[in-house]
Design an enzyme around this catalytic site. Structure first.
Site, PDB file in Angstrom:
ATOM      1  N   SER A  48      14.245  15.136  47.675  1.00 34.26           N
ATOM      2  CA  SER A  48      12.976  15.637  47.136  1.00 34.26           C
ATOM      3  C   SER A  48      12.091  14.536  46.581  1.00 34.26           C
ATOM      4  CB  SER A  48      13.242  16.669  46.035  1.00 34.26           C
ATOM      5  OG  SER A  48      13.984  16.111  44.974  1.00 34.26           O
ATOM      6  N   ASP A 354       8.652  18.240  36.140  1.00 33.94           N
ATOM      7  CA  ASP A 354       9.374  19.495  35.925  1.00 33.94           C
ATOM      8  C   ASP A 354      10.764  19.285  35.324  1.00 33.94           C
ATOM      9  OD1 ASP A 354      10.709  18.342  38.034  1.00 33.94           O
ATOM     10  OD2 ASP A 354      10.330  19.955  39.464  1.00 33.94           O
ATOM     11  N   HIS A 357      11.669  15.872  38.648  1.00 31.27           N
ATOM     12  CA  HIS A 357      10.782  15.074  39.488  1.00 31.27           C
ATOM     13  C   HIS A 357       9.688  14.414  38.652  1.00 31.27           C
ATOM     14  CE1 HIS A 357      12.467  18.351  42.042  1.00 31.27           C
ATOM     15  NE2 HIS A 357      12.747  17.302  42.804  1.00 31.27           N
TER      16      HIS A 357
END
Length: 392
Positions: A48, A354, A357
């Site tokens: 991610s 968050d 990230h």
């Protein structure tokens, strides 16, 4: 490790005052020419930290408020805007990478992104629904690339007129191949409460599998590799929110989870040694090892100096005590109240988007540090990373 001398060298390389020089680094040499590499494409593999929309295309679309800062809509990235890979592409004068799995509006003329949020180096036995682990682990990403390249060659030979969104076959050999993966492998070990001894054996296997991926691409003609190590996992904001009254030895000098960061460092040491081995094994390769850990740790440790709030602040999501409601979701917290985990007023002040990230602002800062080569071994700018290292 990457001190003032290396940073001065990187700046010296960048200005191009010379036509040819030989730089010695740890018993190796890199042949450097003042002309840049002019990469026509980037092929990226990762999780991610560099997923530009694979998971959003394959599973559920990214929800608001992700993407609000730059795209002003969800754009497949797990933050408020752009990722490090986006800024790398911009620095090289290339468009943002289309995810391989996106069937609409994709443009693969200048590369493709095979990264998938939740992806690991190794195949995981954990269920995606339970643990958020992507089925697109590194071997699958490499298989996707192999099919992508094979179909490109086949279709190019048949096409009378080629679309300007279609890859150019000759560009595969000239492209930059980037890796940013490994964090989820370590995170799985933390969930399973591995000991340091268990981690040591597991990490060796992780690094060997990543090396096999590099070998596979090399055998297919790839030559230039830009490999990120893993970041300080123990400093992720969501981890910091779970540390209460730590006992001696639990946290490091920055108040981060010491064991998690130690395992990340162990991973990085083995990865760096493997890169040195691969340079000797793959004589036509140009492989750069990028110390993202050091870059992120500098940002986290000196957040206010670099214009950010404290590292533990989270822009999007609700994380108080043992209550966690993830970014963009609604949830019931322990006192029975329903909360909506929206975003902060100004994401540019935050390192963490968050809890896991980084924000676009933090990603930009990190990218600005690494593209110049100050945190690389060998310390050359990314624009010159195609130059080969020769063993002494």
């Amino acid at each position: 490790m990457f001190g003032v001398v290396k940073m001065q060298m990187a700046r010296f390389f960048a200005v191009g005052f010379f036509a040819l020089c030989l730089l010695s680094v740890g018993g190796e040499r890199v042949t450097y020419t003042s002309s840049g590499c002019d990469f026509p494409a980037i092929y990226n593999f990762g999780d991610s930290n560099s997923d530009t929309g694979a998971n959003s295309a394959a599973f559920y679309p990214m929800a608001s408020p992700c993407g609000e800062t730059f795209f002003h809509r969800p754009a497949g990235r797990g933050c408020d805007g752009r990722l490090i890979i986006d800024f790398i592409a911009k620095h090289l004068g290339l468009p943002y990478l289309s995810p391989y799995l996106d069937s609409l509006e994709s443009n693969f003329r200048h590369g493709a992104n095979f990264a998938s949020g939740g992806a690991a180096i190794r195949r995981s036995n954990e269920s995606m629904s339970e643990n958020g682990v992507s089925p697109f682990y590194l071997d699958i990403q490499i298989a996707q690339y192999t099919q992508f390249k094979s179909r490109t060659i086949s279709l190019s030979s048949q096409a009378e007129i080629q679309s300007d969104r279609f890859p150019i076959v000759d560009d595969f050999a000239k492209a930059l191949y980037t890796f940013d993966i490994g964090q989820n492998d370590l995170a799985a070990g933390f969930r399973k409460k591995f000991s340091s001894e268990q981690f040591e054996a597991q990490i060796t296997d992780m690094i060997n599998q990543q090396a096999n991926a590099v070998r596979n691409l090399y055998e297919q003609g790839a030559r230039t590799f830009w490999i990120h190590n893993t970041g300080p996992i123990g400093c992720l904001a969501v981890t910091l929110h779970n540390i209460h009254n730590p006992s001696p030895g639990l946290v490091d000098g920055q108040g981060c989870d010491k064991f998690q960061n130690d395992m990340a460092k162990q991973f990085n040491r083995q990865l760096e040694q493997k890169v040195i081995q691969l340079r000797k094994e793959l004589p036509l390769s140009a492989i750069t090892y990028v110390d993202v850990f050091a870059t992120k740790y500098e940002l986290i440790g000196n957040a206010t100096k670099h214009g950010f709030l404290d590292k533990a602040n989270i822009c999007c999501g609700y994380h108080e005590h043992d209550d966690h409601v993830w970014c963009g979701n609604k949830g019931i917290i322990s006192n029975g109240t329903q909360v909506y985990a929206g975003s902060c007023e100004d994401p540019s002040l935050y390192i963490s988007w968050d809890g896991v990230h980084y924000t676009e602002a933090a990603n930009r800062w990190i990218a600005d540090q690494i593209v110049g080569g100050s945190f690389s071994d060998v310390p050359v700018p990314i624009t010159d990373s195609c130059h080969r290292i020769r063993s002494e």
